[in-house]
Scaffold this motif. Structure first.
Motif, PDB file in Angstrom:
ATOM      1  N   GLU A 183       9.709  -6.323   4.460  1.00 56.52           N
ATOM      2  CA  GLU A 183      11.284  -6.225   4.316  1.00 56.52           C
ATOM      3  C   GLU A 183      11.783  -4.882   4.000  1.00 56.52           C
ATOM      4  O   GLU A 183      12.810  -4.267   4.240  1.00 56.52           O
ATOM      5  N   ASN A 184      10.941  -4.288   2.981  1.00 62.85           N
ATOM      6  CA  ASN A 184      11.342  -2.993   2.345  1.00 62.85           C
ATOM      7  C   ASN A 184      10.685  -1.777   2.989  1.00 62.85           C
ATOM      8  O   ASN A 184      10.745  -0.637   2.241  1.00 62.85           O
ATOM      9  N   GLY A 185       9.743  -1.789   3.936  1.00 63.44           N
ATOM     10  CA  GLY A 185       9.048  -0.708   4.773  1.00 63.44           C
ATOM     11  C   GLY A 185       8.005  -0.126   4.052  1.00 63.44           C
ATOM     12  O   GLY A 185       7.783   1.081   4.239  1.00 63.44           O
ATOM     13  N   VAL A 186       7.314  -0.805   3.293  1.00 64.86           N
ATOM     14  CA  VAL A 186       6.457  -0.405   2.395  1.00 64.86           C
ATOM     15  C   VAL A 186       5.048  -0.713   3.130  1.00 64.86           C
ATOM     16  O   VAL A 186       4.703  -1.474   3.644  1.00 64.86           O
ATOM     17  N   ASP A 187       4.319   0.399   3.002  1.00 65.52           N
ATOM     18  CA  ASP A 187       2.868   0.380   3.907  1.00 65.52           C
ATOM     19  C   ASP A 187       1.827  -0.107   2.928  1.00 65.52           C
ATOM     20  O   ASP A 187       1.373   0.772   2.029  1.00 65.52           O
ATOM     21  N   LEU A 188       1.359  -1.313   3.024  1.00 65.85           N
ATOM     22  CA  LEU A 188       0.457  -1.830   2.089  1.00 65.85           C
ATOM     23  C   LEU A 188      -0.620  -1.199   2.045  1.00 65.85           C
ATOM     24  O   LEU A 188      -1.573  -1.194   1.078  1.00 65.85           O
ATOM     25  N   ARG A 189      -1.178  -0.432   3.196  1.00 67.62           N
ATOM     26  CA  ARG A 189      -2.572   0.287   3.391  1.00 67.62           C
ATOM     27  C   ARG A 189      -2.331   1.693   2.534  1.00 67.62           C
ATOM     28  O   ARG A 189      -3.313   2.503   2.309  1.00 67.62           O
ATOM     29  N   GLU A 190      -1.295   2.082   1.856  1.00 63.29           N
ATOM     30  CA  GLU A 190      -0.992   3.162   1.064  1.00 63.29           C
ATOM     31  C   GLU A 190      -1.035   2.818  -0.075  1.00 63.29           C
ATOM     32  O   GLU A 190      -0.712   3.787  -1.024  1.00 63.29           O
ATOM     33  N   LEU A 191      -1.168   1.403  -0.699  1.00 61.08           N
ATOM     34  CA  LEU A 191      -1.250   1.061  -1.912  1.00 61.08           C
ATOM     35  C   LEU A 191      -2.472   0.588  -2.517  1.00 61.08           C
ATOM     36  O   LEU A 191      -3.156   0.155  -1.532  1.00 61.08           O
ATOM     37  N   GLU A 192      -2.784   0.903  -3.604  1.00 59.52           N
ATOM     38  CA  GLU A 192      -4.100   0.172  -4.298  1.00 59.52           C
ATOM     39  C   GLU A 192      -3.733  -0.811  -5.354  1.00 59.52           C
ATOM     40  O   GLU A 192      -2.886  -0.486  -6.180  1.00 59.52           O
ATOM     41  N   GLY A 193      -4.080  -2.189  -5.211  1.00 53.49           N
ATOM     42  CA  GLY A 193      -3.540  -2.923  -6.296  1.00 53.49           C
ATOM     43  C   GLY A 193      -4.059  -2.956  -7.498  1.00 53.49           C
ATOM     44  O   GLY A 193      -5.168  -2.024  -7.633  1.00 53.49           O
ATOM     45  N   SER A 194      -3.159  -3.035  -8.541  1.00 52.59           N
ATOM     46  CA  SER A 194      -3.824  -3.182  -9.981  1.00 52.59           C
ATOM     47  C   SER A 194      -4.344  -4.331 -10.461  1.00 52.59           C
ATOM     48  O   SER A 194      -4.626  -4.686 -11.552  1.00 52.59           O
ATOM     49  N   GLY A 195      -4.386  -5.534  -9.430  1.00 52.22           N
ATOM     50  CA  GLY A 195      -4.895  -6.694  -9.887  1.00 52.22           C
ATOM     51  C   GLY A 195      -6.337  -6.537  -9.743  1.00 52.22           C
ATOM     52  O   GLY A 195      -7.037  -5.730  -9.485  1.00 52.22           O
ATOM     53  N   PRO A 196      -7.097  -7.795 -10.266  1.00 50.51           N
ATOM     54  CA  PRO A 196      -8.562  -7.997 -10.208  1.00 50.51           C
ATOM     55  C   PRO A 196      -9.110  -7.536  -8.871  1.00 50.51           C
ATOM     56  O   PRO A 196      -8.708  -7.847  -7.833  1.00 50.51           O
ATOM     57  N   ASP A 197     -10.106  -6.661  -8.788  1.00 53.15           N
ATOM     58  CA  ASP A 197     -10.692  -6.191  -7.724  1.00 53.15           C
ATOM     59  C   ASP A 197     -10.007  -5.345  -6.670  1.00 53.15           C
ATOM     60  O   ASP A 197     -10.181  -5.495  -5.379  1.00 53.15           O
ATOM     61  N   GLY A 198      -8.881  -4.921  -6.998  1.00 53.17           N
ATOM     62  CA  GLY A 198      -7.923  -4.078  -6.300  1.00 53.17           C
ATOM     63  C   GLY A 198      -6.833  -4.937  -5.568  1.00 53.17           C
ATOM     64  O   GLY A 198      -6.264  -4.483  -4.772  1.00 53.17           O
ATOM     65  N   LEU A 199      -6.552  -5.960  -5.899  1.00 54.33           N
ATOM     66  CA  LEU A 199      -5.690  -7.080  -5.305  1.00 54.33           C
ATOM     67  C   LEU A 199      -4.436  -6.514  -5.337  1.00 54.33           C
ATOM     68  O   LEU A 199      -4.218  -6.177  -6.844  1.00 54.33           O
ATOM     69  N   ILE A 200      -3.497  -6.284  -4.669  1.00 58.90           N
ATOM     70  CA  ILE A 200      -2.273  -5.818  -4.635  1.00 58.90           C
ATOM     71  C   ILE A 200      -1.070  -6.886  -5.086  1.00 58.90           C
ATOM     72  O   ILE A 200      -1.196  -8.033  -4.455  1.00 58.90           O
ATOM     73  N   LEU A 201      -0.719  -6.803  -6.058  1.00 61.79           N
ATOM     74  CA  LEU A 201       0.387  -7.947  -6.879  1.00 61.79           C
ATOM     75  C   LEU A 201       1.670  -7.301  -6.299  1.00 61.79           C
ATOM     76  O   LEU A 201       2.178  -6.450  -5.740  1.00 61.79           O
ATOM     77  N   ARG A 202       2.732  -8.219  -6.451  1.00 60.08           N
ATOM     78  CA  ARG A 202       3.982  -7.876  -6.525  1.00 60.08           C
ATOM     79  C   ARG A 202       4.494  -6.961  -7.330  1.00 60.08           C
ATOM     80  O   ARG A 202       5.613  -6.069  -6.913  1.00 60.08           O
ATOM     81  N   ALA A 203       3.961  -6.733  -8.570  1.00 64.87           N
ATOM     82  CA  ALA A 203       4.428  -5.750  -9.238  1.00 64.87           C
ATOM     83  C   ALA A 203       4.070  -4.250  -8.545  1.00 64.87           C
ATOM     84  O   ALA A 203       4.855  -3.395  -8.880  1.00 64.87           O
ATOM     85  N   ASP A 204       2.927  -4.311  -7.934  1.00 68.09           N
ATOM     86  CA  ASP A 204       2.482  -2.759  -7.274  1.00 68.09           C
ATOM     87  C   ASP A 204       3.550  -2.684  -6.418  1.00 68.09           C
ATOM     88  O   ASP A 204       3.863  -1.299  -6.180  1.00 68.09           O
ATOM     89  N   VAL A 205       4.072  -3.421  -5.569  1.00 68.54           N
ATOM     90  CA  VAL A 205       5.240  -3.252  -4.225  1.00 68.54           C
ATOM     91  C   VAL A 205       6.264  -2.948  -5.205  1.00 68.54           C
ATOM     92  O   VAL A 205       7.176  -1.851  -4.617  1.00 68.54           O
ATOM     93  N   GLU A 206       6.902  -3.494  -6.167  1.00 68.30           N
ATOM     94  CA  GLU A 206       7.914  -3.469  -6.824  1.00 68.30           C
ATOM     95  C   GLU A 206       7.984  -1.707  -7.406  1.00 68.30           C
ATOM     96  O   GLU A 206       8.929  -1.162  -7.335  1.00 68.30           O
ATOM     97  N   TYR A 207       6.646  -1.316  -7.709  1.00 69.11           N
ATOM     98  CA  TYR A 207       6.702  -0.240  -8.592  1.00 69.11           C
ATOM     99  C   TYR A 207       6.932   0.727  -7.592  1.00 69.11           C
ATOM    100  O   TYR A 207       7.438   2.006  -7.710  1.00 69.11           O
ATOM    101  N   ALA A 208       6.296   0.634  -6.364  1.00 67.85           N
ATOM    102  CA  ALA A 208       6.297   1.784  -5.280  1.00 67.85           C
ATOM    103  C   ALA A 208       7.597   1.850  -4.736  1.00 67.85           C
ATOM    104  O   ALA A 208       8.182   2.990  -4.636  1.00 67.85           O
ATOM    105  N   LEU A 209       8.596   0.561  -4.608  1.00 69.59           N
ATOM    106  CA  LEU A 209      10.121   0.704  -4.418  1.00 69.59           C
ATOM    107  C   LEU A 209      10.570   1.301  -5.409  1.00 69.59           C
ATOM    108  O   LEU A 209      11.600   2.585  -5.184  1.00 69.59           O
TER     109      LEU A 209
END
Length: 490
Positions: A183-209
């Motif tokens: 909904e906010n136009g964030v490409d998940l493939r351009e993020l690396e998650g901060s969760g266990p094993d690189g899992l993308i969390l809600r906080a990662d998307v909010e941080y990118a926004l």
């Protein structure tokens, strides 16, 4: 050989997107049968027992009691085809085919091929413990990048991120995070998650926004490289300001970030969250007004005593007030309506589905008496008693909590005289009833002690004017003071 299948929290219907684990009904190592309830969850509507579509041995559970999970999150894993599951026959080979509020328990999904990691990426091995979902097993983490960082396309990072997820799905903690990114136009493939094993969390998307918004507000010739700190699953991160260098201390008075308030934090979820959302929407959308009147309820109390002394099922005071409401709505149908703003129409409803406020240990709920206009006082008393008991035990179904057209709120049980109730959206009105107490009252030209009650009506000013609302409330007060008035409509 045993096959481990993952059972995820199903879609529980009514637009619900999450549920809270109230009580686990099985332990790791237990043998479960097809369609056996394995967990009790609480949604914004009701308590629900969730059956498992697989038969076998429980190998892992996800989430402790009190944890809130989104729809689609793993609940447990079951080893089917194991020797311990032979007691269930061949039940583990297929799903039950039954449906749980719109969720079909079909055949188990085919196992997906394990994705081979690409060059330049280090495969992530899952830690010892319960089996993980396929998305997390295929996650890979690149060398030299920090968790939570959006790829910098100017230094070739875009190519690295594309290579990171090119051969497998992006590991995301829940469908809600995918929707937030989409909904906010964030490409998940351009993020690396901060969760266990690189899992993308809600906080990662909010941080990118927030980082993108900060770059738009404060353009700089060479913005500093910003990395998000690691976070536990579900933890909310505060992005550093891009107007200053990384690691620079924030100067008091130079930033507008509010200081976090200290104290006890209670999550707005489950029933309390649903109530908060609905009341907030009511305040935003409904231009409400309130009128009230005091009424002498002495004769109504006498009439109830006479009814109950004649034998038969006991008649509750709430049932008599509900019968008065349905009679009043027959005279003033404008208040049994809803507003369709898209069509710019007022929809007057043919049936009266009467909601009534009930306080429970889990919060305020509003069960609905269907077709209240067709029920007499005895029928209303029985239905009120049934729904009240179901509310206290947490067994109300979503159908029994939705679809109301008018609400009766007896806040007098809390020992208060008056209130300005908030209308239960999308209804058009609510009648509030205060406590009935002895008060000085002029009766037949003389001062006397009478049983007095305050009645208040909150109404949507779009559906009617004060004259209609006042006429409705005056008719209700007349019936309370002189129950014989009801004989005209019986």
């Amino acid at each position: 050989m045993a096959q481990v299948l993952e059972f995820k929290l199903p879609d529980l219907g009514e637009g619900l997107t999450e549920a809270e684990i109230v009580r686990w009904l099985v332990e790791v190592g237990d043998v479960v049968a097809v369609d056996q309830p394995v967990v009790e969850v609480e949604t914004a509507k009701a308590m629900v027992e969730v059956p498992c579509p697989y038969g076998g041995v429980v190998t892992a559970r996800f989430g402790e009691e009190g944890t809130e999970l989104p729809v689609g999150a793993p609940l447990l894993t079951v080893a089917v085809g194991a020797p311990a599951s032979s007691v269930d026959g061949d039940a583990g080979d297929e799903g039950s085919g039954n449906v749980l509020v719109g969720y079909g328990t079909g055949a188990p999904p085919a196992r997906r091929r394990r994705v081979r990691p690409s060059a330049g990426a280090v495969p992530v091995r899952p830690p010892a413990g319960p089996p993980e979902s396929e998305d997390r097993r295929t996650a890979t983490a690149p060398v030299g990048r920090e968790p939570g960082q959006r790829t910098d396309t100017r230094d070739g990072g875009h190519r690295n991120s594309a290579r990171l997820h090119a051969e497998g799905p992006v590991p995301v903690i829940s469908p809600l995070v995918r929707r937030l990114a989409r909904e906010n136009g964030v490409d998940l493939r351009e993020l690396e998650g901060s969760g266990p094993d690189g899992l993308i969390l809600r906080a990662d998307v909010e941080y990118a926004l927030r980082a993108a918004a900060g770059q738009m507000r404060t353009p700089t010739p060479a913005p500093a490289r910003v990395s998000a700190p690691a976070a536990a699953p579900g933890e909310f991160l505060q992005a550093p300001s891009l107007a200053r260098g990384v690691g620079a201390p924030a100067s008091p008075g130079l930033t507008g970030a509010p200081t976090p308030a200290h104290g006890i934090r209670v999550p707005l979820r489950g029933v309390r969250g649903a109530v908060a959302d609905k009341l907030s929407r009511s305040r935003r959308e409904i231009p409400d007004a309130t009128c009230w009147v005091d009424a002498d309820a002495t004769e109504l109390m006498h009439a109830r005593v006479a009814m109950n002394s004649a034998g038969g099922p006991k008649i509750s005071l709430l049932a008599l007030l509900a019968r008065i409401c349905t009679a009043a709505l027959a005279r003033f149908p404008e208040l049994n309506s809803t507003v369709d703003m898209e069509a710019r129409e007022i929809v007057q409803l043919d049936q009266v589905h009467l909601g009534f406020a009930a306080q429970t240990e889990r919060g305020l709920v509003v069960p609905v008496v269907r077709d209240a206009h067709t029920r007499d006082a005895e029928g209303l008393s029985a239905e009120f008693a049934r729904l009240t008991e179901a509310a206290r035990t947490g067994t109300l179904t979503p159908a029994e909590l939705t679809g109301g057209t008018f609400t009766l709120n007896n806040y007098g049980v809390f020992g208060v005289d008056g209130s300005t109730p908030i209308i239960n959206h999308p209804e058009a009105a609510m009648l509030g009833v205060g406590r009935i107490i002895p008060k000085p009252w002029v009766h037949q030209g003389e001062l006397a002690v009478r049983q007095v009650v305050q009645l208040s009506l909150a109404f949507d000013h779009r559906v009617c004017d004060g004259g209609t609302a006042g006429g409705f409330l005056r008719y209700v007060a007349d019936c309370v003071e002189q129950p014989a008035v009801l004989l005209r409509t019986l």
